[in-house]
Design a protein around this motif. Structure first.
Motif, PDB file in Angstrom:
ATOM      1  N   ALA A   1      -0.628   1.495   8.746  1.00  0.00           N
ATOM      2  CA  ALA A   1      -1.412   1.712   7.522  1.00  0.00           C
ATOM      3  C   ALA A   1      -0.996   0.773   6.401  1.00  0.00           C
ATOM      4  CB  ALA A   1      -1.236   3.157   7.056  1.00  0.00           C
ATOM      5  N   VAL A   2      -1.913   0.619   5.466  1.00  0.00           N
ATOM      6  CA  VAL A   2      -1.596   0.043   4.159  1.00  0.00           C
ATOM      7  C   VAL A   2      -1.208   1.235   3.293  1.00  0.00           C
ATOM      8  CG1 VAL A   2      -2.702  -0.914   2.102  1.00  0.00           C
ATOM      9  CG2 VAL A   2      -3.130  -1.945   4.355  1.00  0.00           C
ATOM     10  N   VAL A   3      -0.109   1.117   2.542  1.00  0.00           N
ATOM     11  CA  VAL A   3       0.387   2.272   1.772  1.00  0.00           C
ATOM     12  C   VAL A   3       0.573   1.913   0.310  1.00  0.00           C
ATOM     13  CG1 VAL A   3       2.364   3.843   1.454  1.00  0.00           C
ATOM     14  CG2 VAL A   3       1.526   3.356   3.767  1.00  0.00           C
ATOM     15  N   THR A   4       0.086   2.795  -0.561  1.00  0.00           N
ATOM     16  CA  THR A   4       0.449   2.735  -1.975  1.00  0.00           C
ATOM     17  C   THR A   4       1.414   3.885  -2.210  1.00  0.00           C
ATOM     18  OG1 THR A   4      -1.660   1.777  -2.636  1.00  0.00           O
ATOM     19  CG2 THR A   4      -0.376   2.884  -4.359  1.00  0.00           C
ATOM     20  N   ALA A   5       2.651   3.532  -2.579  1.00  0.00           N
ATOM     21  CA  ALA A   5       3.700   4.536  -2.754  1.00  0.00           C
ATOM     22  C   ALA A   5       3.967   4.699  -4.247  1.00  0.00           C
ATOM     23  CB  ALA A   5       4.958   4.063  -2.037  1.00  0.00           C
ATOM     24  N   ILE A   6       4.141   5.939  -4.662  1.00  0.00           N
ATOM     25  CA  ILE A   6       4.358   6.209  -6.095  1.00  0.00           C
ATOM     26  C   ILE A   6       5.604   7.074  -6.265  1.00  0.00           C
ATOM     27  CG2 ILE A   6       3.363   7.220  -8.189  1.00  0.00           C
ATOM     28  CD1 ILE A   6       0.587   6.791  -7.008  1.00  0.00           C
ATOM     29  N   ASP A   7       6.465   6.695  -7.204  1.00  0.00           N
ATOM     30  CA  ASP A   7       7.655   7.508  -7.501  1.00  0.00           C
ATOM     31  C   ASP A   7       8.273   7.043  -8.824  1.00  0.00           C
ATOM     32  OD1 ASP A   7       9.500   9.335  -5.268  1.00  0.00           O
ATOM     33  OD2 ASP A   7      10.399   8.855  -7.202  1.00  0.00           O
ATOM     34  N   LEU A   8       9.080   7.930  -9.384  1.00  0.00           N
ATOM     35  CA  LEU A   8       9.900   7.574 -10.544  1.00  0.00           C
ATOM     36  C   LEU A   8      11.006   6.618 -10.130  1.00  0.00           C
ATOM     37  CD1 LEU A   8      10.836  10.929 -12.360  1.00  0.00           C
ATOM     38  CD2 LEU A   8       9.594   9.010 -13.371  1.00  0.00           C
ATOM     39  N   LYS A   9      11.521   6.833  -8.920  1.00  0.00           N
ATOM     40  CA  LYS A   9      12.673   6.057  -8.437  1.00  0.00           C
ATOM     41  C   LYS A   9      12.211   4.707  -7.918  1.00  0.00           C
ATOM     42  CE  LYS A   9      15.122  10.061  -6.514  1.00  0.00           C
ATOM     43  NZ  LYS A   9      15.432  10.652  -5.209  1.00  0.00           N
ATOM     44  N   PRO A  10      13.135   3.744  -7.872  1.00  0.00           N
ATOM     45  CA  PRO A  10      12.775   2.437  -7.302  1.00  0.00           C
ATOM     46  C   PRO A  10      12.525   2.520  -5.802  1.00  0.00           C
ATOM     47  CG  PRO A  10      15.100   2.514  -7.888  1.00  0.00           C
ATOM     48  CD  PRO A  10      14.511   3.794  -8.375  1.00  0.00           C
TER      49      PRO A  10
ATOM     50  N   ARG B   1      -6.513   1.707  -9.546  1.00  0.00           N
ATOM     51  CA  ARG B   1      -6.176   0.304  -9.235  1.00  0.00           C
ATOM     52  C   ARG B   1      -5.944   0.119  -7.741  1.00  0.00           C
ATOM     53  NH1 ARG B   1      -3.443  -3.023 -13.444  1.00  0.00           N
ATOM     54  NH2 ARG B   1      -3.765  -1.934 -15.388  1.00  0.00           N
ATOM     55  N   ALA B   2      -5.228   1.086  -7.134  1.00  0.00           N
ATOM     56  CA  ALA B   2      -4.913   0.980  -5.696  1.00  0.00           C
ATOM     57  C   ALA B   2      -6.204   1.012  -4.872  1.00  0.00           C
ATOM     58  CB  ALA B   2      -3.987   2.126  -5.282  1.00  0.00           C
ATOM     59  N   GLY B   3      -7.100   1.922  -5.222  1.00  0.00           N
ATOM     60  CA  GLY B   3      -8.358   2.036  -4.480  1.00  0.00           C
ATOM     61  C   GLY B   3      -9.199   0.776  -4.614  1.00  0.00           C
ATOM     62  N   GLU B   4      -9.209   0.228  -5.819  1.00  0.00           N
ATOM     63  CA  GLU B   4     -10.001  -0.993  -6.037  1.00  0.00           C
ATOM     64  C   GLU B   4      -9.375  -2.182  -5.299  1.00  0.00           C
ATOM     65  OE1 GLU B   4     -11.823   0.354 -10.363  1.00  0.00           O
ATOM     66  OE2 GLU B   4     -10.260  -1.177 -10.287  1.00  0.00           O
ATOM     67  N   ALA B   5      -8.047  -2.291  -5.402  1.00  0.00           N
ATOM     68  CA  ALA B   5      -7.367  -3.441  -4.789  1.00  0.00           C
ATOM     69  C   ALA B   5      -7.500  -3.430  -3.271  1.00  0.00           C
ATOM     70  CB  ALA B   5      -5.885  -3.432  -5.175  1.00  0.00           C
ATOM     71  N   ARG B   6      -7.477  -2.224  -2.674  1.00  0.00           N
ATOM     72  CA  ARG B   6      -7.497  -2.139  -1.206  1.00  0.00           C
ATOM     73  C   ARG B   6      -8.895  -1.844  -0.661  1.00  0.00           C
ATOM     74  NH1 ARG B   6      -2.763  -4.358   0.642  1.00  0.00           N
ATOM     75  NH2 ARG B   6      -0.952  -3.434  -0.367  1.00  0.00           N
ATOM     76  N   GLY B   7      -9.866  -1.745  -1.555  1.00  0.00           N
ATOM     77  CA  GLY B   7     -11.237  -1.513  -1.104  1.00  0.00           C
ATOM     78  C   GLY B   7     -11.463  -0.118  -0.554  1.00  0.00           C
TER      79      GLY B   7
ATOM     80  N   ARG C   1       1.432  -4.980   3.041  1.00  0.00           N
ATOM     81  CA  ARG C   1       0.842  -3.670   3.385  1.00  0.00           C
ATOM     82  C   ARG C   1       1.382  -2.556   2.486  1.00  0.00           C
ATOM     83  NH1 ARG C   1       1.523  -1.237   8.086  1.00  0.00           N
ATOM     84  NH2 ARG C   1       2.923  -2.699   9.135  1.00  0.00           N
ATOM     85  N   LEU C   2       2.467  -2.837   1.738  1.00  0.00           N
ATOM     86  CA  LEU C   2       3.010  -1.815   0.827  1.00  0.00           C
ATOM     87  C   LEU C   2       2.841  -2.255  -0.626  1.00  0.00           C
ATOM     88  CD1 LEU C   2       4.709   0.792   0.234  1.00  0.00           C
ATOM     89  CD2 LEU C   2       6.706  -0.715   0.210  1.00  0.00           C
ATOM     90  N   THR C   3       2.277  -1.352  -1.433  1.00  0.00           N
ATOM     91  CA  THR C   3       2.329  -1.519  -2.890  1.00  0.00           C
ATOM     92  C   THR C   3       3.172  -0.369  -3.409  1.00  0.00           C
ATOM     93  OG1 THR C   3       0.101  -2.424  -2.929  1.00  0.00           O
ATOM     94  CG2 THR C   3       0.995  -1.661  -5.033  1.00  0.00           C
ATOM     95  N   TYR C   4       4.238  -0.692  -4.134  1.00  0.00           N
ATOM     96  CA  TYR C   4       5.131   0.353  -4.648  1.00  0.00           C
ATOM     97  C   TYR C   4       4.965   0.444  -6.164  1.00  0.00           C
ATOM     98  CZ  TYR C   4       9.081   3.491  -4.775  1.00  0.00           C
ATOM     99  OH  TYR C   4       9.859   4.608  -4.932  1.00  0.00           O
TER     100      TYR C   4
END
Ligand code: NAD
Length: 252
Positions: A33-42, A73-79, A53-56
């Protein structure tokens, strides 16, 4: 181990900076998969090596503007967006107590992270799932704790996680006709940074012995369940709560 193929699909995973969310993001990446990961931590080291394939995204899920912006933004960038895993959550021992005595500002913060953020991620992701025409799937991380009372309560955690199960079910009903599924996972006890209080062998042994299956859960146990519910193998499953708890619910 079951092998999934999520190639060509885009998943958004919150809480991917550690614990279960990290294991889920890793599992999805390993399955193509292509993954957009979201967190407070690095970004954790384990998520390196997957190229573009990863956007953090680092940010605070309690910030509604950040959540909507990051997902749009993630949805637009990855279509498009195919999957959403709402894994981030907080359990603040010591501050989250009985509603009869706790600071209600803490209650509000816990609700913002554990319930409002998943509502906002779904609100931002579903239009992309609709647009693709091929449906989508969501998993939301609750807890088995919401099924019971507790003499040493964390009322904001308990109530927000109950609300998350209710929200998941409501989304499942609203979106079923469009092929978009929504399910909740209710973990029992799992060794992650959230459970830093289990900090010695004796405690870990006692916790493990309490689970009928005789061990504490792992982030991988949760990732196994999440990948299954997101995958087409679960294409006839929506609106459920899946306990992943080594049998603990049988004791409750
Ligand atoms: N570990 C357990 O025993 C257990 C049991 C039942 C349910 N759960 C639930 O499972 C989910 C995952 O738990 P875990 O054990 O992996 O926890 P964890 O603390 O290891 O991971 C949660 C992640 O969410 C992130 N996060 C928290 N608040 C955030 C915010 N405001 N903005 C952005 N990111 C934020 C944290 O930085 C962390 O990386 C949680 O929703 C938790 O409530 C865990």
């Amino acid at each position: 181990m079951i092998k999934y193929d999520f190639s060509g699909r885009h998943a958004v995973v919150t809480g991917a900076g550690g614990g279960m969310g990290e294991a889920i993001a890793l599992g999805l990446l390993e399955a193509g998969a292509v993954v957009t990961a979201i967190d407070l931590k690095p970004q954790p080291d384990s998520l390196a090596g997957f190229g573009d394939r990863l956007t953090y995204c680092t940010g605070d899920l309690a910030d509604a503007g950040f959540v909507t912006d990051a997902i749009t933004r993630a949805g637009e960038a990855r279509g498009g967006i195919d999957y959403l895993a709402n894994v981030a959550g907080v359990l603040w021992f010591g501050r989250d107590k009985s509603v009869l005595e706790m600071d209600m500002a803490v209650w509000d913060q816990v609700f913002a992270i554990n319930l409002t953020a998943p509502a906002l991620t779904a609100r931002a992701a579903v239009p992309f799932m609709r647009k693709s025409g091929r449906g989508g799937a969501m998993v939301h991380f609750s807890t088995i704790q919401w099924y019971r009372g507790d003499p040493q309560p964390q009322d904001a955690y308990q109530a927000s996680k109950a609300g998350l199960c209710a929200l998941s079910k409501s989304l499942a009903m609203q979106l079923a006709a469009e092929g978009i599924r929504s399910n909740a996972i209710c973990p029992g006890m799992a060794v992650t940074p959230l459970q830093a209080r289990w900090d010695n062998e004796e405690v870990l042994k006692a916790v493990a012995a309490y689970a009928p299956l005789g061990r504490i859960g792992t982030p991988q146990d949760m990732a196994n369940a999440a990948l299954f519910l997101l995958s087409d193998a679960a294409s006839y499953i929506t609106g459920i709560e899946l306990a992943v708890d080594g049998g603990l619910l049988m004791r409750m």
